[in-house]
Design an enzyme around this catalytic site. Sequence first.
Site, PDB file in Angstrom:
ATOM      1  CE  LYS A  72      45.705  30.000  32.301  1.00  0.00           C
ATOM      2  NZ  LYS A  72      44.809  30.204  33.474  1.00  0.00           N
ATOM      3  CB  SER A 147      43.743  33.964  33.079  1.00  0.00           C
ATOM      4  OG  SER A 147      43.975  32.786  33.810  1.00  0.00           O
ATOM      5  CB  SER A 171      41.610  31.578  35.478  1.00  0.00           C
ATOM      6  OG  SER A 171      41.936  32.925  35.720  1.00  0.00           O
TER       7      SER A 171
END
Lengths: 467, 93
Positions: A72, A147, A171
């Site tokens: 990420k 997310s 997330s």
Amino acid sequence: MTRSIGEALAAARDGSAQEVATAAIARARDDRWGALLHVDQEGALAAAASVDTAATEGRAVGPLAGVPVVIKDNLCQRGTPTTCASKLLEGWVAPYDAHVVERLCAAGAVIVGKANLDEFAMGSSGETSAFGPTRNPCDEARVPGGSSSGSAAAVAAGIVPAALGSDTGGSVRQPAAFCGLVGLKPTYGRVSRYGLVAFASSLDQVGPIARDAASAAALFDVVAGYDPRDATSADAPRGEHVAAVARGVRGLRVGVPRDFVAGADPDVRDAFERALDRLVERGASVVDVALPHARHGVSVYYLVATAEASSNLARFDGVRFGLRVEGADLTETYERTRARFGPEVKRRILLGTYALSAGYYDAYYLRAQKVRVRIAEDFAQAFERCDVVATPTTPTVAWRLGERSDDPLQTWLQDLYTLPASLAGLPALSAPCGTGEAGLPVGFHVTGRRWDEATLLAVAGALEGER
Amino acid sequence: MLDEAEVRQVARLARLGLTDEEVGVMRGQLAGVLAHVRDLDAVDVEGVDPLGLAPAGMGSREDDVRAGLAREDALAGAPEPVDEGFGVPKAFE
């Protein structure tokens, strides 16, 4: 397509890590889902070449040797852009490696690139990225969740077999659920956040997203462990989590908070019940438990997490990192620079600043912290009667892109099932459990006792056995 | 009820530039959230230690000096590196 870590490992043992990496890079370049923000061809090929050299020379290779992964883009990797999907950090190049990046490299993993996310990890649809939304590979008209939107999409699309995300309130788990994957949020303190751009420090954890439980476990075993550079890193015993996946669930007591589960859509509840039945067939038992304060999780989370975010994001001020928009003086420079945050980040900074401000602190932030303790107490009582607490991961399947962007509160309310474990600091996992409306994936969410990720992975393994 | 003046005041505290339009939108959205979180008022929190969650095993450690980020690395991504520090616009006349 590389489906599992095991396949990539087998290729690396044959001395063809570079072929695996080249294929993964080609898939990453062909990304039509908006999953990736940066592809590191040079770095990936160099890492793969060193794995092949070691294998050829008969030297030991690491547990993830030659396995292509993406991380990420709120994790720092030296020499590569780290944007947090924000205009504020566009073009900023990380000057050091996150702890988890060091661990991945030492294990022989090949980091192919940086995955898209909701801006500063704030969002649950992947739509708040300043660089465009991510699409769900299961249905490209739908959101992948967030997310860790790009991490999940990259795995679901078959670009890589596993990815790292971060999970503050769901997330990792929610996008895993929306994309039909396994996502693990480790116990708070399990994985060092050194080099993870901070959002809400009492909640943030780094966790794996993978196609199957064994791959998630392999990635988790590599990144977990003590690191003195994160003050909250705990010196907890490290387990052999890959073995736990095949352990089975015989004798396991699965606690279900029935009132809470009733809040999910009927299609999601049906898939959840079928998964409970499968666990019972495999020797588990289901017991009723109560989490009377869990329904307050959304309110607690959106006060505590935004308060912490308002503090953590103060550092993006046009002085030390990335973007500066000049003003007449220092204050105006701060305000103009920070005006470039997207609306979701602004909303959360405002709410958090409000919750901490004089006259409101006791009514909002302090009260939220106390209710948070009540939520943790609920789990402690539940674990006197059961070994894991199960709910659906989300109340609905993945929604359509753009469908909910006008009403942030309605989107926040969708986080109800993932927030309680985050607030209590407990490990939690989402595993695929069939499909709901429109054939879209449904996630089975289990929360465990502190440090007991092994049991969560055993549940995920047991559910896979029936697929 | 949150009004626009309060939104502007909070934005000023957060050093966050907002357009007039954003102030209006944020006011409505934040008012909705603040109404929602009143559900917490019904919870009995008598005697709860708000720091009661701090996990065991996260005690203080020795305050050892360790190598940190090299100065040039820390400055490399700054908008205005000046000599050995971060350059800033003037703070006052």
